[in-house]
Design a protein around this motif. Structure first.
Motif, PDB file in Angstrom:
ATOM      1  N   ASP A 183       1.075  -1.566   0.245  1.00  0.00           N
ATOM      2  CA  ASP A 183      -0.151  -0.202  -0.377  1.00  0.00           C
ATOM      3  C   ASP A 183       0.380   0.994   0.453  1.00  0.00           C
ATOM      4  N   LYS A 184       1.934   1.148  -0.075  1.00  0.00           N
ATOM      5  CA  LYS A 184       3.099   2.560   0.308  1.00  0.00           C
ATOM      6  C   LYS A 184       4.112   2.529  -1.550  1.00  0.00           C
ATOM      7  N   VAL A 185       3.696   3.916  -1.592  1.00  0.00           N
ATOM      8  CA  VAL A 185       4.690   4.444  -2.525  1.00  0.00           C
ATOM      9  C   VAL A 185       6.250   5.526  -2.345  1.00  0.00           C
ATOM     10  N   TYR A 186       6.781   4.501  -2.938  1.00  0.00           N
ATOM     11  CA  TYR A 186       8.496   5.169  -2.423  1.00  0.00           C
ATOM     12  C   TYR A 186       8.355   6.165  -3.812  1.00  0.00           C
ATOM     13  N   VAL A 187       9.530   7.672  -3.014  1.00  0.00           N
ATOM     14  CA  VAL A 187       9.305   8.396  -3.794  1.00  0.00           C
ATOM     15  C   VAL A 187      10.314   8.975  -3.737  1.00  0.00           C
ATOM     16  N   SER A 188      11.915   9.095  -4.341  1.00  0.00           N
ATOM     17  CA  SER A 188      13.235   9.974  -4.148  1.00  0.00           C
ATOM     18  C   SER A 188      13.180  11.334  -4.274  1.00  0.00           C
ATOM     19  N   ASP A 189      13.571  12.528  -3.532  1.00  0.00           N
ATOM     20  CA  ASP A 189      13.893  13.793  -2.930  1.00  0.00           C
ATOM     21  C   ASP A 189      14.699  14.201  -3.687  1.00  0.00           C
ATOM     22  N   TRP A 190      15.302  15.140  -4.314  1.00  0.00           N
ATOM     23  CA  TRP A 190      17.256  15.353  -4.343  1.00  0.00           C
ATOM     24  C   TRP A 190      17.583  16.570  -3.060  1.00  0.00           C
ATOM     25  N   GLY A 191      15.625  16.972  -2.614  1.00  0.00           N
ATOM     26  CA  GLY A 191      15.666  17.894  -1.895  1.00  0.00           C
ATOM     27  C   GLY A 191      16.753  19.319  -2.520  1.00  0.00           C
ATOM     28  N   ASN A 192      16.465  19.890  -1.580  1.00  0.00           N
ATOM     29  CA  ASN A 192      17.811  21.856  -2.039  1.00  0.00           C
ATOM     30  C   ASN A 192      18.777  21.734  -2.678  1.00  0.00           C
ATOM     31  N   SER A 193      20.272  20.739  -1.606  1.00  0.00           N
ATOM     32  CA  SER A 193      21.559  21.263  -2.285  1.00  0.00           C
ATOM     33  C   SER A 193      21.846  19.783  -1.968  1.00  0.00           C
ATOM     34  N   LYS A 194      23.150  19.323  -2.370  1.00  0.00           N
ATOM     35  CA  LYS A 194      23.282  18.009  -2.656  1.00  0.00           C
ATOM     36  C   LYS A 194      23.370  17.279  -1.883  1.00  0.00           C
ATOM     37  N   LYS A 195      23.479  17.503  -0.525  1.00  0.00           N
ATOM     38  CA  LYS A 195      23.914  16.594   0.910  1.00  0.00           C
ATOM     39  C   LYS A 195      22.455  16.538   1.378  1.00  0.00           C
ATOM     40  N   THR A 196      20.471  16.240   0.977  1.00  0.00           N
ATOM     41  CA  THR A 196      19.628  16.817   1.451  1.00  0.00           C
ATOM     42  C   THR A 196      19.085  15.720   0.785  1.00  0.00           C
ATOM     43  N   GLY A 197      19.318  14.655   0.349  1.00  0.00           N
ATOM     44  CA  GLY A 197      18.589  13.614  -0.851  1.00  0.00           C
ATOM     45  C   GLY A 197      17.130  12.617   0.614  1.00  0.00           C
ATOM     46  N   ILE A 198      16.325  12.617  -0.128  1.00  0.00           N
ATOM     47  CA  ILE A 198      15.749  11.773   1.185  1.00  0.00           C
ATOM     48  C   ILE A 198      14.614  10.706   0.256  1.00  0.00           C
ATOM     49  N   VAL A 199      14.162  10.077   1.156  1.00  0.00           N
ATOM     50  CA  VAL A 199      13.259   8.778   0.136  1.00  0.00           C
ATOM     51  C   VAL A 199      11.842   9.179   1.534  1.00  0.00           C
TER      52      VAL A 199
END
Length: 283
Positions: free
Chosen positions: A217-233
């Motif tokens: 039931d879960k959708v995962y999506v990666s997000d770069w964030g606003n700089s080089k070291k802020t990527g999240i899922v």
């Protein structure tokens, strides 16, 4: 070739264990698991996703992260999304969808998309059909493998991550428009292909969205964030409609990841960091 370093990162405080990071890749963009193998696309030494420089390649690893062949397939330009049908690995490479036999490594398929310069992610519908997104022209295409043809499925601004399941196409927008793809205004949607391609937004969050994967039931999506070291899922629960973020260290350019449903491991490329990370998800 860069020295390959395999390190075990302690993440108990963050709620995950057995997180492995492998270094030595060249702008890794997408990952896919096939049986006991893991394939990684490398855009090249420099992060130039639309330049035909011939330094892109595919790496082959075991599921534990051990390198089997760093340059399994060479001579690509800027390979991004991947999909596997039968024994063929399909690769989105700037303006061309290419296919390679996984046994012989020979090219067995090639289809050029006119007027496109940023083919991005791929998802498999069935043994004869792929969906491919083009970020620069804002479109999702349906590809017929047998007769090597394609047609536009729909307009979809800055199309990036795609995932197909049971008549639904889950899709992420990288940003709000092609001229400012990294403006942090990308959104996640589901597209009901059996209901005139009805577009439904999932979640209230915005970001520089990249890879998409649905598990249960879960959708995962990666997000770069606003700089080089802020990527999240990010995680969106289709049942409860709750939004959350995986409790992980920040990534350097979190791109098109893959989840192995048998082992519950998440394989994520750090495009800017030149690394891939393997994470044991909580069950």
């Amino acid at each position: 070739m860069k020295k390959i370093a395999l390190s075990l990162i302690a993440t108990a405080i963050l709620g995950f264990s057995n997180t492995i990071t492998i270094d030595g890749f060249s702008s890794p963009e997408s990952m896919i698991v096939n049986k006991s193998d893991l394939y990684v696309t490398n855009v090249g030494k420099e992060l130039k996703p639309t330049v035909k420089d011939g330094d892109g390649f595919i790496s082959k690893l075991s599921l534990d992260g051990s390198i089997k062949d760093m340059h399994f397939i060479d001579g690509l330009n800027a390979p991004k999304g991947v999909g596997i049908v039968g024994n063929t690995l399909y690769i989105a490479d700037i303006d061309t969808l290419k296919g390679f036999d996984l046994e012989t490594k020979k090219e067995v398929f090639s289809l050029v998309f006119e007027g496109v310069n940023f083919l991005n992610d791929i998802t498999v519908k069935d043994s004869n059909t792929l969906f491919v997104g083009a970020s620069d022209v804002g479109a999702i295409y349906e590809v017929n493998i047998s007769n090597k043809s394609y047609e536009k499925l729909m307009d979809f601004t800055t199309a990036n991550g795609l995932f197909y399941e049971d008549g639904i196409l889950y899709a992420a927008k990288l940003g709000s428009n092609p001229k400012s793809m990294f403006d942090g205004k990308g959104k996640l949607y589901k597209i009901d292909l059996e209901n005139k391609n009805k577009l439904i937004r999932l979640g209230s969050f915005e970001g520089v969205l990249d890879g998409v994967y649905k598990l249960g039931d879960k959708v995962y999506v990666s997000d770069w964030g606003n700089s080089k070291k802020t990527g999240i899922v990010r995680v969106y629960d289709l049942k409860t409609k709750k939004e959350s973020i995986l409790k992980l260290e920040a990534f350097m350019g979190s791109a098109d990841f893959w989840i192995d449903e048998k082992t519950n491991k998440l394989y994520l490329p750090q495009m800017i960091g030149g690394k891939i990370t393997i994470i044991d998800l909580e069950k």
